[in-house]
Motif scaffolding. Structure first.
Motif, mmCIF file in Angstrom:
data_model
loop_
_atom_site.group_PDB
_atom_site.id
_atom_site.type_symbol
_atom_site.label_atom_id
_atom_site.label_comp_id
_atom_site.label_asym_id
_atom_site.label_seq_id
_atom_site.Cartn_x
_atom_site.Cartn_y
_atom_site.Cartn_z
ATOM 1 N N PRO A 137 -23.218 -26.684 -13.721
ATOM 2 C CA PRO A 137 -21.889 -26.196 -13.316
ATOM 3 C C PRO A 137 -20.808 -27.278 -13.401
ATOM 4 O O PRO A 137 -19.691 -27.016 -13.859
ATOM 5 N N ALA A 138 -21.130 -28.502 -12.948
ATOM 6 C CA ALA A 138 -20.141 -29.579 -12.987
ATOM 7 C C ALA A 138 -19.772 -29.940 -14.420
ATOM 8 O O ALA A 138 -18.599 -30.168 -14.735
ATOM 9 N N ALA A 139 -20.760 -29.968 -15.310
ATOM 10 C CA ALA A 139 -20.478 -30.285 -16.709
ATOM 11 C C ALA A 139 -19.595 -29.227 -17.349
ATOM 12 O O ALA A 139 -18.653 -29.540 -18.094
ATOM 13 N N ALA A 140 -19.875 -27.960 -17.059
ATOM 14 C CA ALA A 140 -19.064 -26.887 -17.625
ATOM 15 C C ALA A 140 -17.635 -26.940 -17.110
ATOM 16 O O ALA A 140 -16.672 -26.764 -17.876
ATOM 17 N N LEU A 141 -17.471 -27.205 -15.807
ATOM 18 C CA LEU A 141 -16.124 -27.247 -15.238
ATOM 19 C C LEU A 141 -15.346 -28.471 -15.729
ATOM 20 O O LEU A 141 -14.142 -28.366 -15.998
ATOM 21 N N ARG A 142 -16.007 -29.614 -15.838
ATOM 22 C CA ARG A 142 -15.305 -30.800 -16.324
ATOM 23 C C ARG A 142 -14.801 -30.614 -17.748
ATOM 24 O O ARG A 142 -13.771 -31.173 -18.132
ATOM 25 N N ALA A 143 -15.524 -29.835 -18.543
ATOM 26 C CA ALA A 143 -15.095 -29.594 -19.919
ATOM 27 C C ALA A 143 -14.069 -28.469 -20.018
ATOM 28 O O ALA A 143 -13.167 -28.517 -20.863
ATOM 29 N N GLY A 144 -14.193 -27.442 -19.173
ATOM 30 C CA GLY A 144 -13.350 -26.264 -19.319
ATOM 31 C C GLY A 144 -12.051 -26.291 -18.540
ATOM 32 O O GLY A 144 -11.027 -25.780 -19.025
ATOM 33 N N ILE A 145 -12.073 -26.872 -17.329
ATOM 34 C CA ILE A 145 -10.880 -26.853 -16.487
ATOM 35 C C ILE A 145 -9.687 -27.562 -17.147
ATOM 36 O O ILE A 145 -8.558 -27.039 -17.127
ATOM 37 N N PRO A 146 -9.838 -28.739 -17.759
ATOM 38 C CA PRO A 146 -8.673 -29.346 -18.419
ATOM 39 C C PRO A 146 -8.102 -28.478 -19.534
ATOM 40 O O PRO A 146 -6.878 -28.391 -19.690
ATOM 41 N N GLU A 147 -8.976 -27.831 -20.302
ATOM 42 C CA GLU A 147 -8.487 -26.927 -21.352
ATOM 43 C C GLU A 147 -7.755 -25.741 -20.753
ATOM 44 O O GLU A 147 -6.725 -25.285 -21.280
ATOM 45 N N TRP A 148 -8.263 -25.237 -19.634
ATOM 46 C CA TRP A 148 -7.631 -24.086 -18.989
ATOM 47 C C TRP A 148 -6.276 -24.466 -18.415
ATOM 48 O O TRP A 148 -5.295 -23.726 -18.536
ATOM 49 N N ARG A 149 -6.191 -25.633 -17.777
ATOM 50 C CA ARG A 149 -4.916 -26.073 -17.208
ATOM 51 C C ARG A 149 -3.889 -26.365 -18.289
ATOM 52 O O ARG A 149 -2.688 -26.184 -18.082
ATOM 53 N N HIS A 150 -4.386 -26.839 -19.430
ATOM 54 C CA HIS A 150 -3.462 -27.114 -20.534
ATOM 55 C C HIS A 150 -2.787 -25.840 -21.013
ATOM 56 O O HIS A 150 -1.633 -25.861 -21.471
ATOM 57 N N GLY A 151 -3.467 -24.735 -20.908
ATOM 58 C CA GLY A 151 -2.888 -23.448 -21.286
ATOM 59 C C GLY A 151 -3.016 -23.158 -22.771
ATOM 60 O O GLY A 151 -3.542 -23.939 -23.556
ATOM 61 N N GLN A 152 -2.510 -21.996 -23.132
ATOM 62 C CA GLN A 152 -2.582 -21.536 -24.518
ATOM 63 C C GLN A 152 -1.435 -22.127 -25.328
ATOM 64 O O GLN A 152 -0.280 -22.121 -24.905
ATOM 65 N N GLY A 153 -1.755 -22.671 -26.510
ATOM 66 C CA GLY A 153 -0.738 -23.242 -27.369
ATOM 67 C C GLY A 153 0.158 -22.190 -27.983
ATOM 68 O O GLY A 153 -0.184 -20.992 -28.044
ATOM 69 N N ALA A 154 1.329 -22.647 -28.457
ATOM 70 C CA ALA A 154 2.294 -21.708 -29.029
ATOM 71 C C ALA A 154 1.762 -21.049 -30.288
ATOM 72 O O ALA A 154 2.053 -19.881 -30.550
#
Length: 239
Positions: free
Chosen positions: A85-102
């Motif tokens: 769980p920690a590995a998945a969140l460390r990889a996914g949360i930054p991408e999620w916070r970055h948001g969807q590109g234009a």
């Protein structure tokens, strides 16, 4: 009636056919083969016990990751923790916070999240693989190594028979028994190694599939939360 006579102690010509006695009587090369196989067997059992504990831990972590994907909140991963769980969140949360590109579609955004999380989970599961190659190698090589010890021991026995000009069973049997003992040790090392390798490899494959599926589900939830602003307060990582 004559009293029962005690059994006389074994004389110098009597051979000790116990496992320890066969080892002591063996040729130095056969002894080396036996010791090598014994060490390989001990190493295999150490790996088996370690992998058994690792598989239990990974099963718990895969269930926790699946529960996280099905939950209502996505907590932050503790920075020092090393689990699925920690590995998945460390990889996914930054991408999620970055948001969807234009220039990125919803599908591309979800694929980016999913790829990052699946890669992190796969790397975490891959850490459980070291040692499997040793089990596979032992299972493949140990019988042949034991057979080499047997062939060498029988060859030496035939040389001794030819030198003594005595082909009685009492002379032939000890040398052949100690030679065959090397094959027995090789099989005793190889059989558990092969069984354990197949079971552990199959279990790791199943766990990898379950963990990657849970990571995909979690990535889909994160992608949906980005597309629905009103849902973000429920899915935003906890402070």
């Amino acid at each position: 009636m004559d009293p029962i006579q005690p059994v006389p102690p074994p004389g110098p010509g009597v051979h000790d056919l116990s496992p320890w006695g066969l080892f002591l009587m063996a040729d130095p090369i056969v002894k080396g083969v036996m010791l090598l196989l014994l060490l390989a067997s001990i190493a295999c059992w150490a790996i088996i016990i370690e992998k058994w504990g690792t598989l239990r831990r990974l099963r718990r972590e895969a269930r926790a990751l699946a529960a996280l994907a099905a939950g209502a909140r996505v907590p932050d991963a503790p920075p020092g923790r090393a689990d699925l769980p920690a590995a998945a969140l460390r990889a996914g949360i930054p991408e999620w916070r970055h948001g969807q590109g234009a220039n990125e579609t919803d599908g591309e955004y979800r694929a980016r999240l999913e790829a990052a999380m699946r890669k992190a989970v796969a790397q975490e599961v891959r850490r459980a693989e070291p040692g499997l190659s040793f089990l596979a190698t032992t299972g493949a090589v140990a019988p042949f190594l034991g057979l080499f010890g047997t062939v060498w021991g029988i060859m030496r026995s035939f040389i001794g028979i030819a030198a003594s000009n005595d082909t009685s069973l009492a002379v032939v049997a000890p040398g052949i028994a100690e030679a065959l003992f090397a094959t027995a040790i090789g099989l005793a090392a190889a059989i558990p190694a092969v069984i354990a390798y197949n079971r552990i490899a199959a279990s790791l494959g199943t766990l990898r599939g379950e963990a990657l599926s849970a990571a995909s589900d979690l990535a889909a939830r994160l992608a949906r939360s980005a597309a629905l602003p009103e849902a973000r307060p429920q899915l935003r990582p906890a402070e």
